[in-house]
Design a protein around this motif. Structure first.
Motif, PDB file in Angstrom:
ATOM      1  N   PHE A   1       0.896  -1.715   0.095  1.00 41.27           N
ATOM      2  CA  PHE A   1       0.084  -0.137  -0.280  1.00 41.27           C
ATOM      3  C   PHE A   1       0.390   1.396  -0.073  1.00 41.27           C
ATOM      4  O   PHE A   1       0.859   2.393   0.318  1.00 41.27           O
ATOM      5  CB  PHE A   1      -0.736   0.217   1.413  1.00 41.27           C
ATOM      6  CG  PHE A   1      -0.124  -0.213   2.975  1.00 41.27           C
ATOM      7  CD1 PHE A   1      -0.159   0.790   2.997  1.00 41.27           C
ATOM      8  CD2 PHE A   1      -0.058  -1.657   3.139  1.00 41.27           C
ATOM      9  CE1 PHE A   1       1.004   0.742   4.204  1.00 41.27           C
ATOM     10  CE2 PHE A   1       0.699  -2.118   4.219  1.00 41.27           C
ATOM     11  CZ  PHE A   1       1.295  -0.212   4.762  1.00 41.27           C
TER      12      PHE A   1
ATOM     13  N   TYR B   1       3.617  -3.508  -5.103  1.00 43.51           N
ATOM     14  CA  TYR B   1       2.411  -2.774  -5.503  1.00 43.51           C
ATOM     15  C   TYR B   1       1.822  -2.598  -7.645  1.00 43.51           C
ATOM     16  O   TYR B   1       1.093  -3.084  -7.516  1.00 43.51           O
ATOM     17  CB  TYR B   1       2.358  -1.739  -4.605  1.00 43.51           C
ATOM     18  CG  TYR B   1       0.888  -0.648  -5.983  1.00 43.51           C
ATOM     19  CD1 TYR B   1       0.016  -0.521  -5.702  1.00 43.51           C
ATOM     20  CD2 TYR B   1       1.486   0.414  -6.853  1.00 43.51           C
ATOM     21  CE1 TYR B   1      -1.288   0.471  -6.139  1.00 43.51           C
ATOM     22  CE2 TYR B   1       0.784   1.239  -7.172  1.00 43.51           C
ATOM     23  CZ  TYR B   1      -0.539   1.651  -7.010  1.00 43.51           C
ATOM     24  OH  TYR B   1      -1.582   1.829  -7.414  1.00 43.51           O
TER      25      TYR B   1
ATOM     26  N   TRP C   1     -12.712  -2.647  -3.430  1.00 36.89           N
ATOM     27  CA  TRP C   1     -12.155  -3.144  -2.173  1.00 36.89           C
ATOM     28  C   TRP C   1     -10.522  -2.960  -2.673  1.00 36.89           C
ATOM     29  O   TRP C   1      -9.915  -3.289  -0.919  1.00 36.89           O
ATOM     30  CB  TRP C   1     -12.017  -5.272  -2.111  1.00 36.89           C
ATOM     31  CG  TRP C   1     -11.127  -5.535  -3.653  1.00 36.89           C
ATOM     32  CD1 TRP C   1     -12.182  -5.730  -4.953  1.00 36.89           C
ATOM     33  CD2 TRP C   1     -10.110  -5.895  -3.801  1.00 36.89           C
ATOM     34  NE1 TRP C   1     -11.085  -5.893  -6.227  1.00 36.89           N
ATOM     35  CE2 TRP C   1     -10.274  -5.827  -5.611  1.00 36.89           C
ATOM     36  CE3 TRP C   1      -9.092  -5.788  -2.930  1.00 36.89           C
ATOM     37  CZ2 TRP C   1      -9.078  -6.372  -5.870  1.00 36.89           C
ATOM     38  CZ3 TRP C   1      -7.659  -6.056  -3.260  1.00 36.89           C
ATOM     39  CH2 TRP C   1      -7.765  -5.992  -4.319  1.00 36.89           C
ATOM     40  N   TYR C   2      -9.793  -2.355  -2.648  1.00 34.17           N
ATOM     41  CA  TYR C   2      -8.314  -2.602  -2.595  1.00 34.17           C
ATOM     42  C   TYR C   2      -8.761  -0.631  -1.351  1.00 34.17           C
ATOM     43  O   TYR C   2      -7.320  -1.128  -0.681  1.00 34.17           O
ATOM     44  CB  TYR C   2      -7.425  -2.039  -3.168  1.00 34.17           C
ATOM     45  CG  TYR C   2      -6.313  -1.141  -3.328  1.00 34.17           C
ATOM     46  CD1 TYR C   2      -5.241  -2.405  -2.600  1.00 34.17           C
ATOM     47  CD2 TYR C   2      -6.191   0.560  -3.682  1.00 34.17           C
ATOM     48  CE1 TYR C   2      -4.168  -1.450  -2.784  1.00 34.17           C
ATOM     49  CE2 TYR C   2      -5.019   0.755  -3.227  1.00 34.17           C
ATOM     50  CZ  TYR C   2      -3.925  -0.437  -2.885  1.00 34.17           C
ATOM     51  OH  TYR C   2      -2.426   0.164  -2.504  1.00 34.17           O
TER      52      TYR C   2
ATOM     53  N   TRP D   1     -10.050  -0.798   1.615  1.00 29.87           N
ATOM     54  CA  TRP D   1      -9.882  -0.810   2.681  1.00 29.87           C
ATOM     55  C   TRP D   1      -8.979  -1.604   3.141  1.00 29.87           C
ATOM     56  O   TRP D   1      -8.416  -0.966   4.742  1.00 29.87           O
ATOM     57  CB  TRP D   1     -11.085  -2.096   2.607  1.00 29.87           C
ATOM     58  CG  TRP D   1     -12.444  -1.596   2.567  1.00 29.87           C
ATOM     59  CD1 TRP D   1     -13.256  -1.474   1.477  1.00 29.87           C
ATOM     60  CD2 TRP D   1     -13.191  -0.065   3.317  1.00 29.87           C
ATOM     61  NE1 TRP D   1     -14.427  -0.373   1.940  1.00 29.87           N
ATOM     62  CE2 TRP D   1     -14.647   0.600   2.859  1.00 29.87           C
ATOM     63  CE3 TRP D   1     -12.172   0.687   3.582  1.00 29.87           C
ATOM     64  CZ2 TRP D   1     -14.890   1.741   2.881  1.00 29.87           C
ATOM     65  CZ3 TRP D   1     -13.286   1.799   4.849  1.00 29.87           C
ATOM     66  CH2 TRP D   1     -14.703   2.110   4.166  1.00 29.87           C
ATOM     67  N   LEU D   2      -7.589  -1.821   1.807  1.00 29.14           N
ATOM     68  CA  LEU D   2      -6.733  -2.493   2.651  1.00 29.14           C
ATOM     69  C   LEU D   2      -5.171  -1.494   2.207  1.00 29.14           C
ATOM     70  O   LEU D   2      -4.547  -1.634   3.261  1.00 29.14           O
ATOM     71  CB  LEU D   2      -6.092  -3.445   0.660  1.00 29.14           C
ATOM     72  CG  LEU D   2      -6.590  -5.402   1.015  1.00 29.14           C
ATOM     73  CD1 LEU D   2      -5.948  -6.233  -0.477  1.00 29.14           C
ATOM     74  CD2 LEU D   2      -6.404  -6.119   2.032  1.00 29.14           C
TER      75      LEU D   2
ATOM     76  N   THR E   1      -5.861  -0.001   5.955  1.00 29.34           N
ATOM     77  CA  THR E   1      -5.596  -0.932   7.110  1.00 29.34           C
ATOM     78  C   THR E   1      -4.133  -0.977   6.590  1.00 29.34           C
ATOM     79  O   THR E   1      -3.484  -0.875   8.519  1.00 29.34           O
ATOM     80  CB  THR E   1      -6.256  -2.619   6.946  1.00 29.34           C
ATOM     81  OG1 THR E   1      -7.538  -2.512   6.522  1.00 29.34           O
ATOM     82  CG2 THR E   1      -5.822  -3.152   7.574  1.00 29.34           C
ATOM     83  N   GLY E   2      -3.386  -0.990   5.881  1.00 29.63           N
ATOM     84  CA  GLY E   2      -2.013  -0.790   6.086  1.00 29.63           C
ATOM     85  C   GLY E   2      -1.744   1.056   6.749  1.00 29.63           C
ATOM     86  O   GLY E   2      -0.872   0.280   7.846  1.00 29.63           O
TER      87      GLY E   2
END
Lengths: 400, 19
Positions: free
Chosen positions: A266, A272, A322-323, A325-326, A329-330
């Motif tokens: 991220f 990435y 969806w990415y 949220w990753l 979180t990261g």
């Protein structure tokens, strides 16, 4: 050049262009300045007509016959101008020469080189099994107990050649494909990073992008195994040979830490770019951030700040759902690390340094403490400076 | 009038942590 003032009955001059067809879109641009746009198939076809020397009006008539619609030609020319694809009046097109170091790039990724890399990797792994003393472990960082400054200096400066080798491998894998590259220093959250700019990769087929993206991590693995192998005959020695053996292992472990850092995808690391290429994205991080900002602006009623989602590719939008949220979180995990580990460590290091400083005010001790503080905080401070500069560039002062 | 929408291609910056 003003697109609105162009004579539409005269052919236009265009710079040499590259075309890469991918699904419904065509990546078109200039390799010499790395300016690329994603054109719809009809737009790329229209551009090809102009490239062959057709006048804009003739090309517009062709478009109408082909697609049954009237194209906004002036607006299209403005787009071409924005991407710097049109040659301004009075300017000559200079033929771009071949990129330098292309032969070295080819040699480093030739079949012979791959065999050598494989042998080095296997030899390194075998050495680790046969000689437990050279297995990578965090204990290897402590290669000397003589001085904290020497220890920090060795661990920081000991990475410099391997970082440059990592970036050189990215660049040379790009040169192998005939792509330009440049090296710079940048920031990823609170990490200072070395960057190799390889924008030309967007104009080569996706399957050819993987090697330049992974070349850095490939050489990291080779550096770890190579340094480990070199340390085998030295680690059990006394004196300088033993010291060198321990230093080689310290550098190997540092390289392993940088390899692990690439998994913070991220932060837009090499992994990435690998993942977004596999997923068929164009600029996922920007879209994910834009999506998040749009949501926040929507919540606080700042509709004027919302970015038009149509400026993003459909695939980017789909994956960003969806990415995002990753990514959040990261960043949350790294912020947690900053608060629970980096800041307490910084406070403790400062306390130690101040205590040491006041215990002995001799010039040598002052120098010792200063170097120690620079080694420990230099990178964080540089990251802060780069962040402030980046923020100022993005938000120029508005004239009152 | 048909407008042709062209999006900017993404950039590629391959990295290594400084230490």
């Amino acid at each position: 050049m003003d697109a609105a003032a162009v004579d539409l009955d005269r052919p236009l001059r265009l710079y040499p262009l590259t075309f890469l067809e991918e699904g419904d879109e065509v990546t078109v641009g200039r390799a010499d300045i790395d300016s690329y746009g994603l054109f719809p198939a009809d737009g790329a076809a229209l551009l090809r007509r102009l490239e062959t020397g057709e006048t804009p009006n003739d090309a517009a008539r062709w478009y109408n016959t082909q697609y049954g619609e009237t194209v906004d030609m002036v607006e299209f020319l403005e787009v071409l101008e924005a991407f710097e694809l049109l040659v301004p009046d009075g300017e000559e097109v200079v033929e771009a020469g071949a990129v330098r170091w292309q032969r070295l790039g080819r040699a480093l990724f030739s079949p012979v080189a791959w065999v050598l890399y494989g042998l080095l990797f296997i030899a390194g792994i075998v050495a680790m099994f046969r000689e437990p003393a050279v297995v990578p472990t965090y204990h290897n960082i402590f290669f000397t107990s003589s001085s904290l400054v020497a220890l920090a200096l060795g661990n920081v400066l000991g990475q410099a050649p391997w970082i440059l080798l990592h970036e050189s491998y990215h660049a040379l894998a790009g040169r192998r494909l005939g792509l330009n590259s440049s090296l710079s220093i940048g920031r990823r959250f609170y990490y200072v990073v070395f960057l190799t700019k390889l924008d030309g990769l967007v104009a080569v087929p996706r399957r050819k992008r993987y090697l330049p993206m992974l070349a850095g991590m490939l050489v990291d693995v080779l550096v770890v195994t190579g340094l480990t192998l070199a340390a085998v005959p030295l680690v059990s020695s006394d004196g300088f040979a033993g010291f060198m053996g321990r230093f080689l292992l310290a550098m190997a472990f540092g390289t392993l830490l940088r390899f692990a850092w690439q998994f913070y995808f991220f932060l837009r690391t090499d992994l990435y770019y690998l993942a977004t290429t596999v997923l068929g994205c164009n600029d996922l991080q920007t879209v994910a951030k834009g999506m998040l900002q749009n949501r926040l602006y929507g919540l606080i009623g700042r509709r004027d700040k919302i970015v038009d989602a149509e400026t993003w590719t459909p695939r980017d939008r789909e994956v960003a759902r969806w990415y995002v949220w990753l990514m959040v979180t990261g960043y949350a995990v790294l912020t947690g690390l900053l608060i629970t580990a980096v800041v307490p460590a910084a406070i403790r290091i400062t306390e130690m340094a101040v205590r040491k400083l006041f215990s002995d005010i001799s010039p040598l001790n002052v120098l010792d403490v200063t170097v120690f503080l620079i080694l420990n905080f230099g990178e964080l401070i540089l990251a802060g400076i780069l962040a402030v500069r980046g923020y100022r560039r993005r938000t120029p002062a508005t004239a009152s | 009038m048909k407008k042709i929408v062209v999006r900017k291609a993404g950039t590629v910056r391959l990295t290594s942590a400084a230490t």
